[in-house]
Design a protein around this motif. Structure first.
Motif, PDB file in Angstrom:
ATOM      1  N   SER A 342       0.802  -1.115   0.091  1.00  0.00           N
ATOM      2  CA  SER A 342      -0.075   0.065  -0.142  1.00  0.00           C
ATOM      3  C   SER A 342       0.800   1.268   0.023  1.00  0.00           C
ATOM      4  CB  SER A 342      -0.825   0.032   1.169  1.00  0.00           C
ATOM      5  OG  SER A 342      -1.420   1.342   1.375  1.00  0.00           O
ATOM      6  N   PRO A 343       0.493   2.301  -0.881  1.00  0.00           N
ATOM      7  CA  PRO A 343       1.290   3.521  -0.772  1.00  0.00           C
ATOM      8  C   PRO A 343       1.199   4.149   0.691  1.00  0.00           C
ATOM      9  CG  PRO A 343      -0.667   3.919  -1.971  1.00  0.00           C
ATOM     10  CD  PRO A 343      -0.631   2.443  -1.667  1.00  0.00           C
ATOM     11  N   LEU A 344       0.255   3.951   1.683  1.00  0.00           N
ATOM     12  CA  LEU A 344       0.151   4.486   2.679  1.00  0.00           C
ATOM     13  C   LEU A 344       1.468   4.170   3.663  1.00  0.00           C
ATOM     14  CD1 LEU A 344      -3.344   3.619   3.844  1.00  0.00           C
ATOM     15  CD2 LEU A 344      -2.446   6.068   3.150  1.00  0.00           C
ATOM     16  N   ALA A 345       1.855   2.894   3.745  1.00  0.00           N
ATOM     17  CA  ALA A 345       3.190   2.597   4.436  1.00  0.00           C
ATOM     18  C   ALA A 345       4.357   3.293   3.977  1.00  0.00           C
ATOM     19  CB  ALA A 345       3.385   1.174   4.465  1.00  0.00           C
ATOM     20  N   HIS A 346       4.682   3.334   2.650  1.00  0.00           N
ATOM     21  CA  HIS A 346       5.654   4.460   1.992  1.00  0.00           C
ATOM     22  C   HIS A 346       5.663   5.665   2.523  1.00  0.00           C
ATOM     23  CE1 HIS A 346       6.997   0.918  -0.964  1.00  0.00           C
ATOM     24  NE2 HIS A 346       5.849   0.648  -0.850  1.00  0.00           N
ATOM     25  N   TRP A 347       4.420   6.237   2.261  1.00  0.00           N
ATOM     26  CA  TRP A 347       4.332   7.714   2.708  1.00  0.00           C
ATOM     27  C   TRP A 347       4.482   7.723   4.215  1.00  0.00           C
ATOM     28  CZ3 TRP A 347      -0.632   7.537  -0.390  1.00  0.00           C
ATOM     29  CH2 TRP A 347      -0.281   8.067  -1.813  1.00  0.00           C
ATOM     30  N   TYR A 348       4.178   6.755   5.014  1.00  0.00           N
ATOM     31  CA  TYR A 348       4.541   6.921   6.663  1.00  0.00           C
ATOM     32  C   TYR A 348       5.784   7.028   6.928  1.00  0.00           C
ATOM     33  CZ  TYR A 348       3.692   5.807  11.231  1.00  0.00           C
ATOM     34  OH  TYR A 348       3.563   5.963  12.823  1.00  0.00           O
ATOM     35  N   ASP A 349       6.782   6.311   6.091  1.00  0.00           N
ATOM     36  CA  ASP A 349       8.190   6.679   5.883  1.00  0.00           C
ATOM     37  C   ASP A 349       8.596   7.856   5.484  1.00  0.00           C
ATOM     38  OD1 ASP A 349       8.373   4.154   7.224  1.00  0.00           O
ATOM     39  OD2 ASP A 349       9.249   3.047   5.480  1.00  0.00           O
ATOM     40  N   HIS A 350       8.057   8.167   4.350  1.00  0.00           N
ATOM     41  CA  HIS A 350       8.682   9.199   3.686  1.00  0.00           C
ATOM     42  C   HIS A 350       8.370  10.705   4.193  1.00  0.00           C
ATOM     43  CE1 HIS A 350       8.250   7.200  -0.505  1.00  0.00           C
ATOM     44  NE2 HIS A 350       9.180   6.571   0.196  1.00  0.00           N
ATOM     45  N   GLN A 351       7.048  10.822   4.853  1.00  0.00           N
ATOM     46  CA  GLN A 351       6.734  11.997   5.280  1.00  0.00           C
ATOM     47  C   GLN A 351       7.257  12.342   6.759  1.00  0.00           C
ATOM     48  OE1 GLN A 351       5.095  14.415   3.682  1.00  0.00           O
ATOM     49  NE2 GLN A 351       5.372  12.598   2.018  1.00  0.00           N
ATOM     50  N   ARG A 352       7.849  11.310   7.458  1.00  0.00           N
ATOM     51  CA  ARG A 352       8.345  11.494   8.781  1.00  0.00           C
ATOM     52  C   ARG A 352       9.790  12.285   8.444  1.00  0.00           C
ATOM     53  NH1 ARG A 352      10.247  13.686  12.169  1.00  0.00           N
ATOM     54  NH2 ARG A 352      10.469  12.797  14.354  1.00  0.00           N
ATOM     55  N   MET A 353      10.275  12.095   7.472  1.00  0.00           N
ATOM     56  CA  MET A 353      11.871  12.817   7.035  1.00  0.00           C
ATOM     57  C   MET A 353      11.231  14.428   6.789  1.00  0.00           C
ATOM     58  SD  MET A 353      13.877  10.153   4.673  1.00  0.00           S
ATOM     59  CE  MET A 353      14.711  11.151   4.019  1.00  0.00           C
ATOM     60  N   ALA A 354      10.188  14.462   5.749  1.00  0.00           N
ATOM     61  CA  ALA A 354       9.799  15.781   5.532  1.00  0.00           C
ATOM     62  C   ALA A 354       9.918  16.931   6.699  1.00  0.00           C
ATOM     63  CB  ALA A 354       8.420  15.758   4.923  1.00  0.00           C
ATOM     64  N   ARG A 355       9.378  16.325   7.827  1.00  0.00           N
ATOM     65  CA  ARG A 355       9.277  17.335   9.063  1.00  0.00           C
ATOM     66  C   ARG A 355      10.938  17.975   9.354  1.00  0.00           C
ATOM     67  NH1 ARG A 355       6.367  13.483  13.053  1.00  0.00           N
ATOM     68  NH2 ARG A 355       7.385  15.194  14.453  1.00  0.00           N
ATOM     69  N   ILE A 356      11.874  17.050   8.840  1.00  0.00           N
ATOM     70  CA  ILE A 356      13.098  17.588   8.831  1.00  0.00           C
ATOM     71  C   ILE A 356      14.037  18.462   7.997  1.00  0.00           C
ATOM     72  CG2 ILE A 356      15.277  16.644   9.722  1.00  0.00           C
ATOM     73  CD1 ILE A 356      14.002  14.296  11.263  1.00  0.00           C
ATOM     74  N   TYR A 357      13.960  17.672   6.777  1.00  0.00           N
ATOM     75  CA  TYR A 357      14.572  18.440   5.757  1.00  0.00           C
ATOM     76  C   TYR A 357      13.974  19.706   5.117  1.00  0.00           C
ATOM     77  CZ  TYR A 357      11.578  15.983   2.408  1.00  0.00           C
ATOM     78  OH  TYR A 357      10.331  15.608   1.481  1.00  0.00           O
ATOM     79  N   GLU A 358      14.720  20.723   4.611  1.00  0.00           N
ATOM     80  CA  GLU A 358      14.403  22.010   4.503  1.00  0.00           C
ATOM     81  C   GLU A 358      14.054  22.712   5.370  1.00  0.00           C
ATOM     82  OE1 GLU A 358      15.514  22.843   1.620  1.00  0.00           O
ATOM     83  OE2 GLU A 358      14.962  21.142   0.134  1.00  0.00           O
ATOM     84  N   GLY A 359      14.647  22.334   6.649  1.00  0.00           N
ATOM     85  CA  GLY A 359      14.265  23.072   7.974  1.00  0.00           C
ATOM     86  C   GLY A 359      13.276  22.392   8.911  1.00  0.00           C
ATOM     87  N   PRO A 360      14.057  21.652   9.993  1.00  0.00           N
ATOM     88  CA  PRO A 360      13.074  21.111  11.098  1.00  0.00           C
ATOM     89  C   PRO A 360      11.970  21.865  11.493  1.00  0.00           C
ATOM     90  CG  PRO A 360      15.388  20.740  11.444  1.00  0.00           C
ATOM     91  CD  PRO A 360      15.256  21.812  10.563  1.00  0.00           C
ATOM     92  N   THR A 361      10.615  21.143  11.667  1.00  0.00           N
ATOM     93  CA  THR A 361       9.804  22.085  12.425  1.00  0.00           C
ATOM     94  C   THR A 361      10.023  23.020  13.449  1.00  0.00           C
ATOM     95  OG1 THR A 361       8.042  20.431  11.768  1.00  0.00           O
ATOM     96  CG2 THR A 361       7.567  21.696  13.933  1.00  0.00           C
ATOM     97  N   ASP A 362      11.001  22.865  14.579  1.00  0.00           N
ATOM     98  CA  ASP A 362      11.378  23.435  15.618  1.00  0.00           C
ATOM     99  C   ASP A 362      12.075  24.635  15.183  1.00  0.00           C
ATOM    100  OD1 ASP A 362      10.578  21.196  17.901  1.00  0.00           O
ATOM    101  OD2 ASP A 362      11.940  20.313  16.344  1.00  0.00           O
ATOM    102  N   VAL A 363      13.023  24.389  14.171  1.00  0.00           N
ATOM    103  CA  VAL A 363      13.563  25.575  13.598  1.00  0.00           C
ATOM    104  C   VAL A 363      12.890  26.722  13.116  1.00  0.00           C
ATOM    105  CG1 VAL A 363      15.647  26.385  12.134  1.00  0.00           C
ATOM    106  CG2 VAL A 363      16.014  24.139  13.454  1.00  0.00           C
TER     107      VAL A 363
END
Length: 375
Positions: A342-363
């Protein structure tokens, strides 16, 4: 819901047809466990180029489409509803459009024509959230050009790149104004790469520059202009990350609605269960809220307003939102949402990284937005 104009809707319809024809079959292959190569994306890229979807950010005078940010965000959102989105070419980093003569012939023209692939290297092992302060990679001028020493990490697209645009410190006494950008050929003997596997099957690289010699033409945009050019690229990238997150969230939402209607449990369809309805409604509201903000801010950018803070806000909000939506979709699907079929499992992995690259949420929250509000 944000109302796109007729021309933008036509663009998204075109992208939808291209994705359905060329990219959804690739998604099916990934879900069967296959590993795709760059050549597998060539058909979609060629089809997009044939209908004018080439150089989306490149100005018309450089042969590009010169699309507005609103148009690009609409295309990106539609494109990233697919696990294997189209790959568009013909666009370059902002500072490259000012190149002239031999520099333009060496770097800009082949990039715009699709003959030269590049990646961008800024983040260092010592820290990525504070790029200006963390840059220790340095370049020393010589009679033949420059010598670069230092290291970069988490560099994406290096595997497919022919040249690396790297930022390095050329004056340790000038802060951000002492940072310059250089072009380094991938086969430069002073450049060494180590693959770093990431979540979701992504591969990044750590790059080490050891007495890496480049000629005078490798300096891009003039000495001391590297950080400014890098920040322009990052601001646009943050809008892009937000639109990607929206596309993923929209597809995940549609999947949870469809599954809830079809799946029968405890005497009735899941769509009749209040807990399921709550997840679906919450997801729809969050997607619409973030879409409104994205396109409103993109329209402001198109009108010439400074949207650097908004770009950070949108990147933060959309990447946090998509995590919640994908998580709800997996919960509604149950075990079927946890398989890589299912694409959901792939997105679950991918999107966790998105909160970090191009500047982490906290920054973005405490360094970009808070600093702007409290200035």
């Amino acid at each position: 819901m944000y109302a796109l104009n007729e021309e933008t809707r036509a663009l998204t319809d075109l992208v939808r047809r291209l994705v359905q024809e060329h990219q959804m079959p690739l998604e099916a292959r990934v879900l069967r466990g296959e590993t795709l190569a760059r050549r597998d994306y060539a058909s979609g890229t060629q089809a997009a180029r044939a209908v004018g979807l080439w150089g989306l950010t490149a100005p018309p005078e450089f042969g590009g489409a010169g699309l507005s940010l609103v148009d690009r965000m609409a295309i990106t959102e539609e494109n990233f509803r697919c696990l294997t989105p189209l790959r568009f070419g013909g666009s370059a980093l902002g500072p490259l459009y000012a190149l002239q003569g031999e520099q333009r012939a060496r770097y800009l023209d082949p990039i715009l024509e699709g003959r030269l692939n590049y990646c961008f290297a800024q983040t260092e092992p010592g820290g990525g959230g504070d790029p200006a302060g963390a840059i220790l990679t340095h370049a020393r001028e010589t009679d033949r050009g420059w010598v670069i020493n230092g290291a970069k990490i988490w560099i994406s697209s290096f595997q497919e790149a022919d040249v690396v645009f790297v930022v390095a410190r050329t004056d340790k006494n000038k802060g951000a104004g002492g940072i310059s950008m250089f072009a380094v050929a991938k086969d430069n003997p002073g450049l060494h790469a180590r693959e770093v596997p990431m979540l979701g099957g992504f591969k990044t690289h750590q790059l080490t520059f050891s007495d890496c010699e480049v000629d005078a033409l490798a300096l891009i945009g003039g000495e001391g202009q590297g950080f400014k050019g890098a920040q322009q690229a990052l601001s646009a990238a943050r809008f892009d990350v937000a639109a990607r997150a929206l596309g993923v969230a929209q597809r995940a939402y549609e999947m949870m609605v469809e599954h809830a209607k079809q799946r029968v449990a405890f005497g009735g369809p899941l769509s009749e269960k209040q807990a399921v309805q709550s997840k679906i409604v919450d997801s729809w509201i969050e997607i619409q809220q973030n879409r409104l903000m994205l396109f409103h801010c993109a329209a402001q950018d198109d009108a010439g307003q400074d949207t650097r803070v908004q770009a950070g806000m949108l990147k933060m909000l959309c990447t946090e939102m998509v995590d919640r939506v994908v998580d709800r979709a997996i919960q509604i699907h149950g075990a079927a949402g946890c398989t890589y079929e299912s694409p959901l499992a792939h997105w679950y992995d991918h999107q966790r990284m998105a909160r970090i690259y191009e500047g982490p949420t906290d920054v973005h929250k405490y360094r970009v937005i808070a600093r702007h509000l409290l200035a």
